[in-house]
Design an enzyme around this catalytic site. Structure first.
Site, PDB file in Angstrom:
ATOM      1  N   ASP A 222       1.147  -1.161  -0.092  1.00 26.97           N
ATOM      2  CA  ASP A 222       0.209  -0.100  -0.265  1.00 26.97           C
ATOM      3  C   ASP A 222       0.867   1.358   0.462  1.00 26.97           C
ATOM      4  O   ASP A 222       0.337   2.193   0.270  1.00 26.97           O
ATOM      5  CB  ASP A 222      -0.936  -0.058   1.024  1.00 26.97           C
ATOM      6  CG  ASP A 222      -2.483   1.265   1.195  1.00 26.97           C
ATOM      7  OD1 ASP A 222      -2.674   0.933   0.117  1.00 26.97           O
ATOM      8  OD2 ASP A 222      -2.674   1.430   2.384  1.00 26.97           O
ATOM      9  N   SER A 246      -6.818   6.036  -1.001  1.00 29.28           N
ATOM     10  CA  SER A 246      -7.049   3.914  -1.462  1.00 29.28           C
ATOM     11  C   SER A 246      -8.183   3.680  -1.025  1.00 29.28           C
ATOM     12  O   SER A 246      -9.220   4.140   0.033  1.00 29.28           O
ATOM     13  CB  SER A 246      -6.062   2.837   0.195  1.00 29.28           C
ATOM     14  OG  SER A 246      -4.967   3.480  -0.640  1.00 29.28           O
ATOM     15  N   GLN A 296      -4.130  -0.710  -7.309  1.00 25.75           N
ATOM     16  CA  GLN A 296      -4.924   0.540  -6.887  1.00 25.75           C
ATOM     17  C   GLN A 296      -5.621   1.100  -7.274  1.00 25.75           C
ATOM     18  O   GLN A 296      -5.286   1.874  -8.382  1.00 25.75           O
ATOM     19  CB  GLN A 296      -4.302   0.576  -5.556  1.00 25.75           C
ATOM     20  CG  GLN A 296      -4.587   1.756  -4.610  1.00 25.75           C
ATOM     21  CD  GLN A 296      -4.346   2.001  -3.361  1.00 25.75           C
ATOM     22  OE1 GLN A 296      -3.108   3.255  -3.835  1.00 25.75           O
ATOM     23  NE2 GLN A 296      -3.929   1.279  -2.819  1.00 25.75           N
TER      24      GLN A 296
END
Length: 305
Positions: A222, A246, A296
């Site tokens: 991430d 996110s 993502q």
């Protein structure tokens, strides 16, 4: 969850005992406590303030999902949606649903909750080991980590252009060490192609549990991903008015990995629009093996004054 760019390194060398403490702390953070059948509690990050880092929630959710799957099956993919920001003041509760157990695959759903509200939904699939047709991308030709400076060292050089809070985050000791390839100038971001490369690893020895290493990879994946979609626009995490978070996150695990050895995170962003940026990533070992891929989409919004 914000793609916090400061999961980085210390501004000066520390002794091996302190380095090992960082790895041990990450292991404790990712391991979840079973409090009932298919119900787990994830620990708080000691000293954490504000929003929970999204990679922490994903890594802990993976550990919870694996608790109901036999050791002969390994995680091969996970897909997570972030719904609410986690709060560092509370632990996270994970409820696991055993959706499917077949001859080769097992599928689990995980709901992460705080104070009775879901903050993340995740689907995870586990596979029994088997042989199959094989090919893989070639690792990009970039300088090795030994030739590069850490984010903390770069921040020291650019301290005058960085907000104090951002500088403090980047330079304090963190379990994940990052060494960017190419320009790193969040205080004065240039307009760049939406492609970036960064080396990272866990500082210290993370032990021999393969699941823990994959959870640590999910945690670190991430980092440095959403920012790729900002590069063509000359904005960074410290740009005035930037709002980022996110929205969803996916990881495909291709091969066993050790997170306490250097991995190259090669990312690109083929699209951004409507306040969102889409990003892809590939993770390579130093000897060139592709061990994981990511994707993502995140919020990248400039607030109007």
């Amino acid at each position: 969850m914000k793609d916090d760019p400061a999961r980085a390194v210390e501004p000066a060398p520390v002794d091996s005992q302190d380095v090992q403490g960082l790895a041990d702390g990450l292991a404790r953070l990712l391991r979840v406590e079973e409090i009932d059948t298919d119900l787990y509690r994830g620990p708080r990050n000691p000293g954490g303030k504000g929003r929970v880092f999204g990679g922490q929630v994903v890594g802990q959710a993976l550990m919870a999902a694996a608790g109901s799957v036999g050791e002969e099956r390994s995680i091969h993919s996970l897909h997570a949606y972030f719904m609410r920001a986690g709060n560092e003041d509370y632990p996270i509760i994970f409820r696991v649903e055993r959706d499917f157990d077949g001859g080769s695959f097992s599928t689990r759903r995980v709901i992460a909750m705080q104070k009775g509200q879901p903050i993340l939904n995740m689907a995870a699939s586990f596979q029994r080991a088997e042989e199959g047709l094989s090919h893989a991308d070639i690792m990009p030709d970039v300088p090795g980590p030994e030739e590069l400076k850490s984010e903390a060292e770069l921040a020291e050089e650019q301290r005058g252009s960085l907000p104090d809070g951002f500088y403090q985050m980047v330079t304090r000791p963190r379990p994940i060490e990052l060494r960017p390839v190419g320009p790193w100038s969040p205080g004065n971001p240039p307009r760049l192609e939406p492609v970036r490369h960064i080396w990272f690893r866990v500082r210290g020895d993370l032990g021999s549990d393969p699941l823990l290493h994959r959870a640590a990879l999910a945690y670190a994946s991430d980092m440095a991903l959403l920012g790729t979609s900002m590069q063509p626009h000359g904005v960074s995490w410290v740009s005035p008015g930037l709002q980022s978070a996110s929205l969803d996150h996916a990881v495909w695990f291709h091969a066993p990995v050790r997170m306490d050895e250097w991995l190259l995170y090669s990312t690109d962003s083929p699209w951004a629009g409507s306040g969102r940026g889409y990003n892809r990533g590939r993770l390579f070992t130093q000897d060139g093996r592709l061990v994981a891929s990511t994707a993502q989409e995140g919020l990248i919004r400039i607030r109007k004054k």
